[in-house]
Write an enzyme that holds these catalytic residues in place. Sequence first.
Site, PDB file in Angstrom:
ATOM      1  N   LYS A 190      17.335 126.571 -27.231  1.00  0.00           N
ATOM      2  CA  LYS A 190      16.709 125.644 -26.278  1.00  0.00           C
ATOM      3  C   LYS A 190      17.102 125.817 -24.813  1.00  0.00           C
ATOM      4  CE  LYS A 190      14.089 123.624 -28.958  1.00  0.00           C
ATOM      5  NZ  LYS A 190      12.852 124.350 -28.910  1.00  0.00           N
TER       6      LYS A 190
ATOM      7  N   TYR B 199      18.549 132.537 -39.938  1.00  0.00           N
ATOM      8  CA  TYR B 199      19.666 131.623 -39.687  1.00  0.00           C
ATOM      9  C   TYR B 199      20.373 131.435 -41.033  1.00  0.00           C
ATOM     10  CZ  TYR B 199      17.717 130.255 -35.116  1.00  0.00           C
ATOM     11  OH  TYR B 199      17.260 130.248 -33.817  1.00  0.00           O
TER      12      TYR B 199
ATOM     13  N   HIS C 193       6.500 135.262 -33.033  1.00  0.00           N
ATOM     14  CA  HIS C 193       7.034 134.949 -34.360  1.00  0.00           C
ATOM     15  C   HIS C 193       6.451 133.631 -34.859  1.00  0.00           C
ATOM     16  CE1 HIS C 193      10.854 137.625 -34.674  1.00  0.00           C
ATOM     17  NE2 HIS C 193       9.782 138.308 -34.392  1.00  0.00           N
TER      18      HIS C 193
ATOM     19  N   TYR D 212      11.544 123.227 -32.854  1.00  0.00           N
ATOM     20  CA  TYR D 212      11.886 124.619 -32.540  1.00  0.00           C
ATOM     21  C   TYR D 212      10.822 125.233 -31.625  1.00  0.00           C
ATOM     22  CZ  TYR D 212      14.028 129.207 -33.321  1.00  0.00           C
ATOM     23  OH  TYR D 212      14.681 130.410 -33.155  1.00  0.00           O
TER      24      TYR D 212
ATOM     25  N   PRO E 187      23.642 127.217 -28.681  1.00  0.00           N
ATOM     26  CA  PRO E 187      22.459 128.085 -28.749  1.00  0.00           C
ATOM     27  C   PRO E 187      21.685 128.047 -30.067  1.00  0.00           C
ATOM     28  CG  PRO E 187      24.480 129.393 -28.839  1.00  0.00           C
ATOM     29  CD  PRO E 187      24.899 127.987 -28.576  1.00  0.00           C
TER      30      PRO E 187
HETATM   31  P1  RFL Z   1      22.022 130.552 -15.349  1.00  0.00           P
HETATM   32  O1  RFL Z   1      21.228 131.548 -16.097  1.00  0.00           O
HETATM   33  O2  RFL Z   1      23.445 130.375 -15.688  1.00  0.00           O
HETATM   34  O3  RFL Z   1      21.880 130.925 -13.805  1.00  0.00           O
HETATM   35  C1  RFL Z   1      22.682 130.323 -12.811  1.00  0.00           C
HETATM   36  C2  RFL Z   1      22.862 131.331 -11.696  1.00  0.00           C
HETATM   37  O4  RFL Z   1      23.585 130.728 -10.625  1.00  0.00           O
HETATM   38  C3  RFL Z   1      24.524 131.660 -10.118  1.00  0.00           C
HETATM   39  N1  RFL Z   1      25.560 130.929  -9.385  1.00  0.00           N
HETATM   40  C4  RFL Z   1      25.577 130.775  -8.031  1.00  0.00           C
HETATM   41  N2  RFL Z   1      24.759 131.221  -7.091  1.00  0.00           N
HETATM   42  C5  RFL Z   1      25.065 130.898  -5.787  1.00  0.00           C
HETATM   43  N3  RFL Z   1      26.164 130.170  -5.431  1.00  0.00           N
HETATM   44  C6  RFL Z   1      27.007 129.708  -6.353  1.00  0.00           C
HETATM   45  N4  RFL Z   1      28.077 129.000  -6.014  1.00  0.00           N
HETATM   46  C7  RFL Z   1      26.742 130.014  -7.729  1.00  0.00           C
HETATM   47  N5  RFL Z   1      27.365 129.717  -8.901  1.00  0.00           N
HETATM   48  C8  RFL Z   1      26.635 130.271  -9.880  1.00  0.00           C
HETATM   49  C9  RFL Z   1      24.986 132.391 -11.363  1.00  0.00           C
HETATM   50  O5  RFL Z   1      25.558 133.649 -11.045  1.00  0.00           O
HETATM   51  C10 RFL Z   1      23.677 132.526 -12.147  1.00  0.00           C
HETATM   52  O6  RFL Z   1      22.984 133.710 -11.813  1.00  0.00           O
HETATM   53  O7  RFL Z   1      21.352 129.104 -15.419  1.00  0.00           O
HETATM   54  P2  RFL Z   1      19.820 128.633 -15.602  1.00  0.00           P
HETATM   55  O8  RFL Z   1      18.928 129.333 -14.611  1.00  0.00           O
HETATM   56  O9  RFL Z   1      19.875 127.168 -15.630  1.00  0.00           O
HETATM   57  O10 RFL Z   1      19.373 129.193 -17.025  1.00  0.00           O
HETATM   58  C11 RFL Z   1      19.939 128.679 -18.208  1.00  0.00           C
HETATM   59  C12 RFL Z   1      19.993 129.758 -19.296  1.00  0.00           C
HETATM   60  O11 RFL Z   1      20.593 130.928 -18.757  1.00  0.00           O
HETATM   61  C13 RFL Z   1      20.746 129.305 -20.559  1.00  0.00           C
HETATM   62  O12 RFL Z   1      20.460 127.958 -20.846  1.00  0.00           O
HETATM   63  C14 RFL Z   1      20.383 130.148 -21.790  1.00  0.00           C
HETATM   64  O13 RFL Z   1      20.797 131.485 -21.653  1.00  0.00           O
HETATM   65  C15 RFL Z   1      21.000 129.545 -23.048  1.00  0.00           C
HETATM   66  N6  RFL Z   1      20.774 130.352 -24.257  1.00  0.00           N
HETATM   67  C16 RFL Z   1      19.575 130.319 -24.925  1.00  0.00           C
HETATM   68  N7  RFL Z   1      18.548 129.579 -24.472  1.00  0.00           N
HETATM   69  C17 RFL Z   1      17.321 129.609 -25.087  1.00  0.00           C
HETATM   70  O14 RFL Z   1      16.393 128.916 -24.633  1.00  0.00           O
HETATM   71  N8  RFL Z   1      17.080 130.400 -26.195  1.00  0.00           N
HETATM   72  C18 RFL Z   1      18.052 131.176 -26.714  1.00  0.00           C
HETATM   73  O15 RFL Z   1      17.764 131.910 -27.653  1.00  0.00           O
HETATM   74  C19 RFL Z   1      19.365 131.128 -26.116  1.00  0.00           C
HETATM   75  N9  RFL Z   1      20.357 131.891 -26.589  1.00  0.00           N
HETATM   76  C20 RFL Z   1      21.787 131.203 -24.718  1.00  0.00           C
HETATM   77  C21 RFL Z   1      21.552 131.956 -25.913  1.00  0.00           C
HETATM   78  C22 RFL Z   1      22.992 131.334 -24.038  1.00  0.00           C
HETATM   79  C23 RFL Z   1      23.956 132.187 -24.513  1.00  0.00           C
HETATM   80  N10 RFL Z   1      25.123 132.292 -23.720  1.00  0.00           N
HETATM   81  C24 RFL Z   1      25.770 133.513 -23.422  1.00  0.00           C
HETATM   82  C25 RFL Z   1      25.570 131.153 -22.963  1.00  0.00           C
HETATM   83  C26 RFL Z   1      22.520 132.786 -26.413  1.00  0.00           C
HETATM   84  C27 RFL Z   1      23.733 132.902 -25.731  1.00  0.00           C
HETATM   85  C28 RFL Z   1      24.764 133.807 -26.346  1.00  0.00           C
HETATM   86  C1  PHB Z   2      18.796 135.375 -29.365  1.00  0.00           C
HETATM   87  O1  PHB Z   2      17.922 136.180 -29.736  1.00  0.00           O
HETATM   88  O2  PHB Z   2      19.638 135.667 -28.499  1.00  0.00           O
HETATM   89  C2  PHB Z   2      18.851 134.031 -29.974  1.00  0.00           C
HETATM   90  C3  PHB Z   2      17.867 133.658 -30.877  1.00  0.00           C
HETATM   91  C4  PHB Z   2      17.896 132.385 -31.450  1.00  0.00           C
HETATM   92  C5  PHB Z   2      18.931 131.522 -31.123  1.00  0.00           C
HETATM   93  C6  PHB Z   2      19.902 131.897 -30.220  1.00  0.00           C
HETATM   94  C7  PHB Z   2      19.867 133.162 -29.643  1.00  0.00           C
HETATM   95  O3  PHB Z   2      18.961 130.309 -31.720  1.00  0.00           O
END
Ligand code: RFL
Ligand code: PHB
Length: 393
Positions: free
Chosen positions: A300, A205, A74, A387, A296
């Site tokens: 990032k 957005y 994109h 971004y 989110p």
């Molecule tokens: P994770 O993915 O939470 O993984 C941590 C893992 O550790 C496990 N765990 C354990 N394992 C062993 N022993 C224990 N005691 C444990 N306790 C926990 C967990 O089960 C899990 O598998 O962390 P990590 O690797 O640091 O990754 C971070 C990302 O997952 C997170 O920052 C992103 O998903 C945030 N986020 C977004 N980030 C972006 O860069 N771009 C996006 O578009 C974006 N959109 C989002 C998001 C997060 C969202 N939610 C649901 C929080 C959109 C949403 C809706």
């Molecule tokens: C997504 O596609 O899940 C998404 C995209 C942009 C954001 C957050 C989440 O800022």
Amino acid sequence: MRTRTQIGIVGAGPAGLLLSHLLALRGIDSVLIETRSREYCEARQRAGVLEAGSVRLLREVGLAGRLDRQGIEHGGIYLQFAGERRHLDFRELTGRTVTVYAQTEVVKDLIARRIADAGEAAIQFSVTDTSVTRLETDTPVLRYTSEDGVQYEVSCDAIAGCDGFHGICRPAIPASELTVVERGYPYAWLGILADIPPSTDELIYAHHRRGFALHSLRGPTTSRLYLQVDPDEDIANWPDDRIWAELSERFALPGWDLKPGPVLDKNITPMRSFVSAPMRHGRLFLAGDAAHIVPPTGAKGLNLALADVAHLAPALDGLVRGQPDKADAYSATCLDRVWRSTHFSWWMTTMLHRTPGADDMEAQLQLAQLRYVTSSRAAATSLAENYTGLPLP
Ligand code: RFL
Ligand code: PHB
């Protein structure tokens, strides 16, 4: 059972999985443990946007086969406000792009690669009773019980806490050693995955008096959309028809329609900014959501997690070879980027969301800022640069 490895890794999210791969490329052994099952980790719906630097990193370490085929590049985003939809052209402003490729797909690729390279034992899924001790010594210990009930005690050279916000590693550091800076927001995101082609070519957005909305996507036939809701909202109050009606209202534009479709998944996510420093205590190193959370809106969180381990792999490589300078610099190096992203995510969030009960001043200031970032080249370039992301090591 007593065993030994060079690096114990807690958590098989993007941070822990990529770290184990980067270490393997450097000839360093690791043990990677995860409380959830493989199926759960591969199905969890989360982020969708990869910065240019994240894509480049995944390519450089041989993990971009499917990403290059299925990821959707994109060149910009739309900002919608006051009944208008304006395009920001990242490619033209910065020469950089982002790639839409779901975190679940990144996780699937990483799991498949670790198992192909090191066998089924490369990742211990569904473990229980995880703990980390002796962190201030040169031989920290990782304990867990495997899925088949065997208790393990793994002596390590260092431990990487990649276990997310609710993990056990950050709480294993004495509270007196940590400075935690935190802010909650008075809203949450209701997210849906829908079996319908996206109604847009790039992410939208939308600022709206009823609250923020985001139209994202997962592929040619799958859409991902989000709505600002109250933080204590119950998902049971949101049948699919109500979600689509609310989305249609917030994205409404003459001559454009939002196509509704079957909802495959829905959930509500709270929003917070959180930074815990330093990201190291003795021989425990924190990476990703274990150390920091961003709302989110700036896309990032996943990118920060990948950036942390891009620094952590060479730092741990140096540490186990008796050259600790990168390990000593790890926390400060990462925190620079973490705070930049924390600021950007807070700024995007507060520019686009409606604070419940806010006065007219908030809306007018937001609209002034939105007009500015879509009309001044300098302001647009600043948004685009943040971004698409800072360069990685
Ligand atoms: P994770 O993915 O939470 O993984 C941590 C893992 O550790 C496990 N765990 C354990 N394992 C062993 N022993 C224990 N005691 C444990 N306790 C926990 C967990 O089960 C899990 O598998 O962390 P990590 O690797 O640091 O990754 C971070 C990302 O997952 C997170 O920052 C992103 O998903 C945030 N986020 C977004 N980030 C972006 O860069 N771009 C996006 O578009 C974006 N959109 C989002 C998001 C997060 C969202 N939610 C649901 C929080 C959109 C949403 C809706
Ligand atoms: C997504 O596609 O899940 C998404 C995209 C942009 C954001 C957050 C989440 O800022």
